[in-house]
Design a protein around this motif. Structure first.
Motif, PDB file in Angstrom:
ATOM      1  N   ALA A 144       0.808  -1.217   0.000  1.00 22.14           N
ATOM      2  CA  ALA A 144       0.000   0.000   0.000  1.00 22.14           C
ATOM      3  C   ALA A 144       0.840   1.265   0.000  1.00 22.14           C
ATOM      4  N   TRP A 145       2.156   1.134  -0.268  1.00 23.91           N
ATOM      5  CA  TRP A 145       3.001   2.306  -0.158  1.00 23.91           C
ATOM      6  C   TRP A 145       2.647   3.394  -1.137  1.00 23.91           C
ATOM      7  N   ALA A 146       2.041   3.041  -2.284  1.00 27.29           N
ATOM      8  CA  ALA A 146       1.678   4.060  -3.259  1.00 27.29           C
ATOM      9  C   ALA A 146       0.675   5.050  -2.673  1.00 27.29           C
ATOM     10  N   ASP A 147      -0.028   4.663  -1.621  1.00 24.09           N
ATOM     11  CA  ASP A 147      -1.023   5.515  -0.987  1.00 24.09           C
ATOM     12  C   ASP A 147      -0.555   5.847   0.427  1.00 24.09           C
ATOM     13  N   PRO A 148      -0.021   7.047   0.662  1.00 27.10           N
ATOM     14  CA  PRO A 148       0.476   7.394   1.999  1.00 27.10           C
ATOM     15  C   PRO A 148      -0.576   7.249   3.086  1.00 27.10           C
TER      16      PRO A 148
END
Length: 203
Positions: A20-24
């Motif tokens: 989920a790193w693409a979404d802080p």
């Protein structure tokens, strides 16, 4: 953070950081367990307020936790736990600045817990020893790498101040701002610390 919480969270944190790193905001969901859904802090978990801190300061502290410049002293239990979280949550190729920018946009909490103390004395010592870097109203100064103090949890501020004073924090070569703060912490008399904290709590 209690040890049983760490044991529960760390495996999930690693999975979250990969998926989920693409979404802080998705990454921050893990941080919220200790720092609150809106960065307002969590006194029960000893998690400081993050809302109101600059992205530069947040980025710098996360990197310090990752590279061992902070959270390594044996007597800094919370720092050690945060260092472990930072290393698991944020792999080396993570966009830490994106997470910091997301947190920076959170509104500063309105709730205050006023501490007892001599506000006049606290104000005088604060302005003489702290205000030049942290601002007259505790608003912080990113240009001087000084974080916001107003609206921060006072127990956290007291703990970090004593860590600087006692040599638990601010010793790493890579942490120039921390070394400066450690030097300043030693200047403030022990019997004036609570007055200064009382003043900060009133801001």
């Amino acid at each position: 953070m209690p040890h049983f919480v760490c044991r529960f969270l760390l495996p999930a944190v690693f999975f979250t950081s990969l998926c989920a790193w693409a979404d802080p905001s998705a990454v921050y969901a893990t941080c919220a367990a200790c720092h609150g859904e809106k960065g307002q802090g969590n006194t029960q978990m000893q998690g400081p307020v993050l809302a109101g801190l600059s992205a530069d300061y947040l980025t710098r502290q996360l990197l310090h936790f990752q590279n061992g410049s902070r959270g390594q002293h044996a007597d800094d239990v919370q720092g050690q736990q945060m260092a472990a979280m930072a290393k698991s949550l944020l792999p080396q190729d993570s966009d830490i600045q994106a997470l910091a920018a997301y947190i920076e946009k959170m509104p500063v909490p309105n709730e205050r817990r006023l501490l007892p103390g001599d506000l006049k004395t606290g104000n005088a010592y604060y302005q003489n020893n702290c205000g030049a870097c942290h601002g007259g109203q505790g608003q912080g100064n990113p240009a001087l790498k000084a974080p916001r103090l107003a609206a921060q949890d006072m127990d956290y501020l007291r703990r970090q101040f004593m860590h600087f004073k006692q040599g638990l924090r601010g010793n790493a070569d890579a942490d120039k701002a921390g070394r400066q703060m450690a030097m300043m912490a030693k200047v403030l008399p022990d019997d004036k610390i609570e007055d200064v904290l009382a003043f900060i709590s009133s801001l």
